[in-house]
Design an enzyme around this catalytic site. Structure first.
Site, PDB file in Angstrom:
ATOM      1  NE  ARG A 174      51.549 -48.510 100.697  1.00  0.00           N
ATOM      2  CZ  ARG A 174      50.516 -49.316 100.915  1.00  0.00           C
ATOM      3  NH1 ARG A 174      49.620 -49.016 101.836  1.00  0.00           N
ATOM      4  NH2 ARG A 174      50.371 -50.414 100.230  1.00  0.00           N
ATOM      5  CE  LYS A 210      52.513 -54.096  93.872  1.00  0.00           C
ATOM      6  NZ  LYS A 210      51.701 -52.928  94.244  1.00  0.00           N
ATOM      7  NE  ARG A 246      57.094 -50.842  96.698  1.00  0.00           N
ATOM      8  CZ  ARG A 246      56.285 -51.830  97.078  1.00  0.00           C
ATOM      9  NH1 ARG A 246      56.663 -53.075  97.010  1.00  0.00           N
ATOM     10  NH2 ARG A 246      55.080 -51.536  97.517  1.00  0.00           N
ATOM     11  NE  ARG A 298      50.076 -53.586 103.839  1.00  0.00           N
ATOM     12  CZ  ARG A 298      50.595 -53.620 102.618  1.00  0.00           C
ATOM     13  NH1 ARG A 298      50.336 -54.645 101.818  1.00  0.00           N
ATOM     14  NH2 ARG A 298      51.367 -52.648 102.187  1.00  0.00           N
ATOM     15  NE  ARG A 311      45.548 -53.656 101.071  1.00  0.00           N
ATOM     16  CZ  ARG A 311      46.599 -53.583 100.256  1.00  0.00           C
ATOM     17  NH1 ARG A 311      46.580 -54.181  99.089  1.00  0.00           N
ATOM     18  NH2 ARG A 311      47.654 -52.875 100.631  1.00  0.00           N
TER      19      ARG A 311
HETATM   20  P1  AMP Z   1      53.777 -54.079  99.648  1.00  0.00           P
HETATM   21  O1  AMP Z   1      53.317 -55.178 100.519  1.00  0.00           O
HETATM   22  O2  AMP Z   1      54.415 -54.554  98.365  1.00  0.00           O
HETATM   23  O3  AMP Z   1      52.731 -53.013  99.413  1.00  0.00           O
HETATM   24  O4  AMP Z   1      54.962 -53.340 100.441  1.00  0.00           O
HETATM   25  C1  AMP Z   1      54.735 -52.685 101.677  1.00  0.00           C
HETATM   26  C2  AMP Z   1      55.908 -51.793 102.034  1.00  0.00           C
HETATM   27  O5  AMP Z   1      57.088 -52.592 102.160  1.00  0.00           O
HETATM   28  C3  AMP Z   1      56.273 -50.727 101.007  1.00  0.00           C
HETATM   29  O6  AMP Z   1      55.465 -49.569 101.122  1.00  0.00           O
HETATM   30  C4  AMP Z   1      57.724 -50.466 101.371  1.00  0.00           C
HETATM   31  O7  AMP Z   1      57.824 -49.697 102.549  1.00  0.00           O
HETATM   32  C5  AMP Z   1      58.230 -51.865 101.703  1.00  0.00           C
HETATM   33  N1  AMP Z   1      58.749 -52.556 100.504  1.00  0.00           N
HETATM   34  C6  AMP Z   1      58.239 -53.660  99.899  1.00  0.00           C
HETATM   35  N2  AMP Z   1      58.985 -54.011  98.830  1.00  0.00           N
HETATM   36  C7  AMP Z   1      59.993 -53.102  98.766  1.00  0.00           C
HETATM   37  C8  AMP Z   1      61.092 -52.894  97.873  1.00  0.00           C
HETATM   38  N3  AMP Z   1      61.299 -53.696  96.823  1.00  0.00           N
HETATM   39  N4  AMP Z   1      61.935 -51.858  98.124  1.00  0.00           N
HETATM   40  C9  AMP Z   1      61.748 -51.053  99.172  1.00  0.00           C
HETATM   41  N5  AMP Z   1      60.719 -51.164 100.031  1.00  0.00           N
HETATM   42  C10 AMP Z   1      59.852 -52.169  99.841  1.00  0.00           C
END
Ligand code: AMP
Length: 218
Positions: free
Chosen positions: A172, A13, A88, A161, A127
């Site tokens: 996740r 993404k 989400r 990360r 990654r």
């Molecule tokens: P990402 O970078 O999109 O994979 O997001 C990493 C982490 O950030 C996720 O696993 C959640 O813990 C948190 N996170 C990101 N976006 C959201 C969201 N819209 N709602 C809740 N937690 C989020």
């Protein structure tokens, strides 16, 4: 254009969002990136988000929605945006609709990136991301940087990360199936979902996405 990008962790993404946003001249808004920026700056919001992220859980809506709303109010998002990682869950999707309704605007498309589950785990565990620019993403096997630990594009430091370990990835994924997948049906009912395969080279997936969005707009 106003686009929401959905897909499991590891679907690419962030990578695709960066290219698509550039091609479409709209800002790339990633709630994950916003949280990570808050964490590295040590803000109170970052402190609240950190433990949830580390555990692979969603940050509570009370924290997330305010942050996303504030970002959407910024002038660069007035004429379009590409949302990556928000909404989400169903509540966030409904709140986003309310935010857009207030402005009398609506989404153009929800781009759903599909990828098989075993591929997800392989992709994420290897990654590596650039500290200077999170759109610079590498993989220790599939797209290794020329020099280990160093970004090919800008020389920044590459890191893994904190939530990219195999155990957290599985968590996740579980959260994705339970919380996030239902929003796909929610958006299908609005006729907004465009699904593409996220397999193949990054440039191929970008082309596939651009073509699917073009057809959807026609
Ligand atoms: P990402 O970078 O999109 O994979 O997001 C990493 C982490 O950030 C996720 O696993 C959640 O813990 C948190 N996170 C990101 N976006 C959201 C969201 N819209 N709602 C809740 N937690 C989020």
């Amino acid at each position: 254009m106003r686009i929401v990008l959905v897909g499991p962790p590891g679907a690419g993404k962030g990578t695709q969002a960066a290219y698509l946003a550039k091609n479409l001249s709209i800002p790339h808004i990633s709630t994950g990136d916003l949280f990570r920026a808050n964490i590295s700056q040590g803000t109170p919001l970052g402190k609240k988000a950190q433990e949830y992220m580390k555990a692979g859980q969603l940050v509570p809506d009370e924290v997330t929605i305010g942050m996303a709303k504030a970002r959407l109010e910024e002038p660069d998002a007035a004429d379009g945006f590409l949302l990556d990682g928000f909404p989400r869950n169903l509540n966030q999707a409904k709140v986003l609709d309310e935010i857009l309704d207030e402005k009398s605007i609506r989404l153009d498309a929800v781009l759903d990136l599909e990828v098989p589950e075993d591929e997800v785990v392989k992709r994420i565990a290897g990654r590596r991301i650039c500290r200077s620019d999170s759109s610079h993403v590498f993989h220790v096997t599939y797209s290794a940087p020329k020099a280990e630990g160093v970004c090919d594009h800008c020389g920044g430091e590459l890191y893994q990360r904190e939530d990219d370990t195999e155990e957290t990835v599985r968590k996740r994924l579980e959260v994705y199936h339970r919380e996030t997948e239902p929003i796909i049906d929610y958006y299908k009912a609005q006729g907004l979902v465009v699904t593409i395969s996220a397999l193949g080279k990054v440039t191929e997936v970008t082309q596939r996405a651009m073509e699917a969005l073009r057809q959807n707009a026609a």
